[in-house]
Scaffold this motif. Structure first.
Motif, PDB file in Angstrom:
ATOM      1  N   VAL A 105       0.833  -1.209   0.000  1.00  0.00           N
ATOM      2  CA  VAL A 105       0.000   0.000   0.000  1.00  0.00           C
ATOM      3  C   VAL A 105       0.863   1.253   0.000  1.00  0.00           C
ATOM      4  O   VAL A 105       0.681   2.164  -0.820  1.00  0.00           O
ATOM      5  CB  VAL A 105      -0.951  -0.003   1.213  1.00  0.00           C
ATOM      6  CG1 VAL A 105      -1.644   1.352   1.357  1.00  0.00           C
ATOM      7  CG2 VAL A 105      -1.982  -1.114   1.086  1.00  0.00           C
ATOM      8  N   TYR A 106       1.830   1.309   0.926  1.00  0.00           N
ATOM      9  CA  TYR A 106       2.579   2.554   1.107  1.00  0.00           C
ATOM     10  C   TYR A 106       3.713   2.709   0.102  1.00  0.00           C
ATOM     11  O   TYR A 106       4.176   3.834  -0.113  1.00  0.00           O
ATOM     12  CB  TYR A 106       3.090   2.654   2.540  1.00  0.00           C
ATOM     13  CG  TYR A 106       1.981   2.972   3.504  1.00  0.00           C
ATOM     14  CD1 TYR A 106       1.471   4.259   3.587  1.00  0.00           C
ATOM     15  CD2 TYR A 106       1.424   1.983   4.312  1.00  0.00           C
ATOM     16  CE1 TYR A 106       0.426   4.553   4.448  1.00  0.00           C
ATOM     17  CE2 TYR A 106       0.385   2.275   5.180  1.00  0.00           C
ATOM     18  CZ  TYR A 106      -0.117   3.562   5.241  1.00  0.00           C
ATOM     19  OH  TYR A 106      -1.145   3.859   6.092  1.00  0.00           O
ATOM     20  N   SER A 107       4.152   1.632  -0.526  1.00  0.00           N
ATOM     21  CA  SER A 107       5.124   1.811  -1.612  1.00  0.00           C
ATOM     22  C   SER A 107       4.462   2.537  -2.773  1.00  0.00           C
ATOM     23  O   SER A 107       5.080   3.381  -3.440  1.00  0.00           O
ATOM     24  CB  SER A 107       5.671   0.457  -2.069  1.00  0.00           C
ATOM     25  OG  SER A 107       4.642  -0.354  -2.621  1.00  0.00           O
ATOM     26  N   GLY A 108       3.193   2.241  -3.011  1.00  0.00           N
ATOM     27  CA  GLY A 108       2.452   2.965  -4.032  1.00  0.00           C
ATOM     28  C   GLY A 108       2.252   4.419  -3.655  1.00  0.00           C
ATOM     29  O   GLY A 108       2.374   5.320  -4.500  1.00  0.00           O
ATOM     30  N   THR A 109       1.966   4.662  -2.374  1.00  0.00           N
ATOM     31  CA  THR A 109       1.812   6.045  -1.902  1.00  0.00           C
ATOM     32  C   THR A 109       3.113   6.805  -2.040  1.00  0.00           C
ATOM     33  O   THR A 109       3.133   7.971  -2.453  1.00  0.00           O
ATOM     34  CB  THR A 109       1.364   6.041  -0.432  1.00  0.00           C
ATOM     35  OG1 THR A 109       0.126   5.342  -0.306  1.00  0.00           O
ATOM     36  CG2 THR A 109       1.187   7.460   0.081  1.00  0.00           C
ATOM     37  N   ASN A 110       4.222   6.149  -1.715  1.00  0.00           N
ATOM     38  CA  ASN A 110       5.531   6.802  -1.784  1.00  0.00           C
ATOM     39  C   ASN A 110       5.872   7.203  -3.223  1.00  0.00           C
ATOM     40  O   ASN A 110       6.546   8.211  -3.457  1.00  0.00           O
ATOM     41  CB  ASN A 110       6.604   5.858  -1.245  1.00  0.00           C
ATOM     42  CG  ASN A 110       7.970   6.514  -1.157  1.00  0.00           C
ATOM     43  OD1 ASN A 110       8.147   7.497  -0.459  1.00  0.00           O
ATOM     44  ND2 ASN A 110       8.942   5.972  -1.862  1.00  0.00           N
ATOM     45  N   ALA A 111       5.397   6.432  -4.175  1.00  0.00           N
ATOM     46  CA  ALA A 111       5.685   6.731  -5.581  1.00  0.00           C
ATOM     47  C   ALA A 111       4.782   7.822  -6.147  1.00  0.00           C
ATOM     48  O   ALA A 111       5.056   8.341  -7.230  1.00  0.00           O
ATOM     49  CB  ALA A 111       5.535   5.459  -6.413  1.00  0.00           C
ATOM     50  N   SER A 112       3.735   8.187  -5.413  1.00  0.00           N
ATOM     51  CA  SER A 112       2.783   9.170  -5.916  1.00  0.00           C
ATOM     52  C   SER A 112       3.234  10.593  -5.595  1.00  0.00           C
ATOM     53  O   SER A 112       4.155  10.816  -4.806  1.00  0.00           O
ATOM     54  CB  SER A 112       1.399   8.913  -5.316  1.00  0.00           C
ATOM     55  OG  SER A 112       1.421   9.148  -3.908  1.00  0.00           O
ATOM     56  N   THR A 113       2.568  11.536  -6.201  1.00  0.00           N
ATOM     57  CA  THR A 113       2.816  12.961  -5.950  1.00  0.00           C
ATOM     58  C   THR A 113       1.475  13.635  -5.699  1.00  0.00           C
ATOM     59  O   THR A 113       0.528  13.446  -6.478  1.00  0.00           O
ATOM     60  CB  THR A 113       3.515  13.631  -7.151  1.00  0.00           C
ATOM     61  OG1 THR A 113       4.741  12.949  -7.424  1.00  0.00           O
ATOM     62  CG2 THR A 113       3.815  15.095  -6.850  1.00  0.00           C
ATOM     63  N   ARG A 114       1.391  14.388  -4.626  1.00  0.00           N
ATOM     64  CA  ARG A 114       0.131  15.024  -4.281  1.00  0.00           C
ATOM     65  C   ARG A 114      -0.230  16.109  -5.300  1.00  0.00           C
ATOM     66  O   ARG A 114       0.634  16.718  -5.925  1.00  0.00           O
ATOM     67  CB  ARG A 114       0.216  15.652  -2.890  1.00  0.00           C
ATOM     68  CG  ARG A 114       0.218  14.623  -1.778  1.00  0.00           C
ATOM     69  CD  ARG A 114       0.205  15.287  -0.425  1.00  0.00           C
ATOM     70  NE  ARG A 114       0.160  14.303   0.643  1.00  0.00           N
ATOM     71  CZ  ARG A 114       0.233  14.614   1.928  1.00  0.00           C
ATOM     72  NH1 ARG A 114       0.396  15.869   2.310  1.00  0.00           N
ATOM     73  NH2 ARG A 114       0.181  13.661   2.839  1.00  0.00           N
ATOM     74  N   ASP A 115      -1.533  16.335  -5.406  1.00  0.00           N
ATOM     75  CA  ASP A 115      -2.021  17.383  -6.301  1.00  0.00           C
ATOM     76  C   ASP A 115      -1.422  18.724  -5.901  1.00  0.00           C
ATOM     77  O   ASP A 115      -1.363  19.070  -4.709  1.00  0.00           O
ATOM     78  CB  ASP A 115      -3.548  17.465  -6.236  1.00  0.00           C
ATOM     79  CG  ASP A 115      -4.222  16.233  -6.806  1.00  0.00           C
ATOM     80  OD1 ASP A 115      -3.548  15.500  -7.564  1.00  0.00           O
ATOM     81  OD2 ASP A 115      -5.404  15.997  -6.494  1.00  0.00           O
ATOM     82  N   GLY A 116      -0.994  19.482  -6.884  1.00  0.00           N
ATOM     83  CA  GLY A 116      -0.457  20.808  -6.625  1.00  0.00           C
ATOM     84  C   GLY A 116       1.023  20.841  -6.332  1.00  0.00           C
ATOM     85  O   GLY A 116       1.606  21.929  -6.215  1.00  0.00           O
TER      86      GLY A 116
END
Length: 569
Positions: free
Chosen positions: A210-221
């Motif tokens: 779950v969190y490896s995917g979150t770590n690879a993401s970039t928040r909006d803005g």
């Protein structure tokens, strides 16, 4: 007539079975243990007593249910112990009235405890500035506590039967007492390996996914920086894609030079933020070396202050403190951090604590080695900083207060977990008259502890240089949780309570451990200045330790207003 193993005031649960007149087996009927229920009701009430922070009804129900199950187990054990000592069996009439009395008084007591629990929780909610719970809360708590308690008792029954089955097999060729001990050991080991092996590893694998995917993401803005003073920029040796989500948040945010100028009325510098993510380099040492190269590239060693910051489990550096540093130094600052995990801190504490220590030590030692080689009159003020697990990480390079005062020109450690060193070592050596939640060590000459910023004025007398500031609330469960709560009452519970902690909190074996464990899950969900939420207290703590040039209390008040408007993450 009783057979000596029946159900009674000191009797255990008994099943009745056999066969009926037709030869068919009868259903086994199991009645609960009387003493187990008595102790279970009392433990249920004790579990509802207040702890460090207000608990939502769901967590309150879980703690109450587990407390009741624990009490039932203790009562059942005491009942077995009395029978083992060949206590005289009570008459059937006495047993009957004992059950009737328990049915009435036990039910009344449980309801009273539920109502008292609401009052206790509202007492804590008032202390931390939260609204009171409603009248429906006792029903919600009971609905959760009942299945949790029954489920825990059933699991305990299964383990007890498993122990008996193993004991029966071992008893065929081992002495009776040895078979009792070995069967208990075998079951404990089976449970341990099941929980820490199959269940925990499976849980960690899921969280890792779950969190490896979150770590690879970039928040909006969040956009890649263009300024050369940031890692991840076009001129940086650290690629934007390797920073991780929290690293990208860190380098892309912060006050602009326009905001700094509006606050200080002076021409600001361009704040420097360098960071190395897990994907930026393979090891902690490599990431630390990369951060040092970034500091050299950006001119970080030429700034007025250089902050070496420990990250939390996800790699987070909280904006409230990072922005405060840049406002207080009008942009004449550099902040460096590296990532060691992408799991939340409560999971990282279980699986990545060694990596947190390794990362903090590698980063600070690498920065210090370069910094100490500079001419003494051309060095920035070197500050160690960390919050929560980041505090643990950034304290790891130091052995004690003397080491801190030798290798740092200041430090701020916020909400340090109980296992942090040298926090534990320094606080343990406090002056006898000072409380554990706000200890005084060596007359406060180097290290000072505070629950609110004004506490740094205590004791009166010279403070530093350097100044090492610990910020910790007396109701922060992250600071005060420890395994020792299972069996030992800590000093902070014996002493008069600090701000925000109710004087009605009491220590109960195991139960207080459960309460404070659950408190950690709501530690940042309370108003600022309470629990593990330190946001608005960052400006004053950082200013007290770092002493930015020309800074005043009025400046702190103005900055407080800015920080208070920042959203919590």
């Amino acid at each position: 007539m009783s057979n000596g193993r029946g159900i009674g005031v000191v009797g255990g649960a008994r099943g009745t079975g056999g066969v009926d007149v037709s030869g068919r087996p009868r259903l086994r009927r199991v009645r609960p243990n009387w003493l187990g229920l008595v102790v279970g009701v009392l433990a249920f009430g004790a579990a509802l007593t207040p702890s460090l922070l207000p608990r939502p009804w769901l967590f309150e129900g879980v703690v109450a249910g587990l407390g009741a199950a624990l009490g039932y187990g203790v009562g059942t054990f005491l009942s077995w112990l009395v029978r083992a000592l060949r206590a005289r069996e009570l008459s059937a009439t006495v047993k009957l009235w004992a059950w009737r009395l328990l049915a009435v008084l036990g039910s009344v007591a449980a309801v009273c405890f539920l109502l008292l629990g609401v009052g206790w929780q509202n007492e804590v909610r008032t202390l931390v500035g939260m609204v009171d719970e409603g009248l429906t809360t006792p029903f919600s708590v009971a609905i959760v506590a009942l299945p949790v308690g029954i489920g825990a008792v059933l699991v305990g029954g299964v383990l007890r039967r498993l122990t008996g089955w193993i004991r029966g097999r071992l008893g065929r060729f081992l002495p009776r007492r040895l078979s009792y001990v070995l069967s208990a050991v075998v079951v404990v080991l089976l449970v341990y390996f099941a929980v820490t092996g199959l269940l925990f590893r499976g849980f960690v694998r899921v969280m890792d996914t779950v969190y490896s995917g979150t770590n690879a993401s970039t928040r909006d803005g969040i956009m890649a920086p263009t300024s050369a003073t940031r890692s991840g920029s076009p001129t940086s040796a650290v690629a934007w894609e390797t920073l991780g989500m929290q690293g990208r948040n860190f380098v892309a945010r912060g006050p602009s030079t326009q905001q700094l100028s509006a606050f200080t009325g002076k021409t600001p510098g361009q704040p420097i933020r360098v960071y190395a993510g897990l994907d930026s380099a393979p090891t902690a040492q490599d990431r630390a070396a990369l951060a040092v190269r970034e500091l050299e590239r950006t001119g970080g060693f030429d700034r007025g202050v250089l902050v070496v910051a420990g990250t939390t489990g996800t790699g987070w550096l909280e904006p409230q403190s990072m922005d405060s540093i840049e406002y207080e130094w009008n942009g004449d600052s550099a902040i460096a951090g590296i990532q060691y995990s992408y799991l939340p801190s409560w999971i990282s504490t279980l699986v990545d604590v060694d990596r947190a220590r390794e990362a903090g030590t590698a980063l600070y030692d690498a920065v210090y080695a370069h910094w100490s080689a500079l001419p003494s009159d051309h060095r920035p003020k070197l500050i160690a900083y960390g919050l929560s697990l980041g505090s643990y990480s950034m304290q790891s390079p130091f052995h004690d207060a003397a080491d801190l005062s030798t290798r740092a020109q200041g430090a701020v450690f916020v909400g340090s977990p109980h296992f942090s060193q040298p926090w534990e070592r320094i606080a343990g050596d406090r002056e006898p008259a000072s409380p554990q939640w706000r200890p005084v060590c060596q007359h406060g000459q180097v290290v000072r502890f505070a629950g609110i910023p004004d506490d740094y004025a205590l004791p009166a007398g010279q403070w530093g240089p350097p100044r090492v500031a610990y910020l910790q609330h007396s109701n922060d469960p992250v600071v005060w949780w420890s395994p020792g709560l299972l069996v030992h009452e800590p000093d902070w519970l014996r002493e008069p309570p600090g701000p925000g902690r109710t004087p009605t909190m009491r220590w109960y074996p195991v139960l207080t451990f459960l309460q404070v464990t659950v408190d950690q899950f709501v530690a940042v969900s309370v108003p600022q200045g309470q629990g593990h939420n330190y946001g608005t207290q960052m400006p004053a703590a950082l200013a007290a330790a770092m002493q930015p040039p020309g800074w005043t209390r009025a400046d702190t008040a103005r900055l407080d207003a800015i920080i208070a408007q920042m959203p919590l993450e």
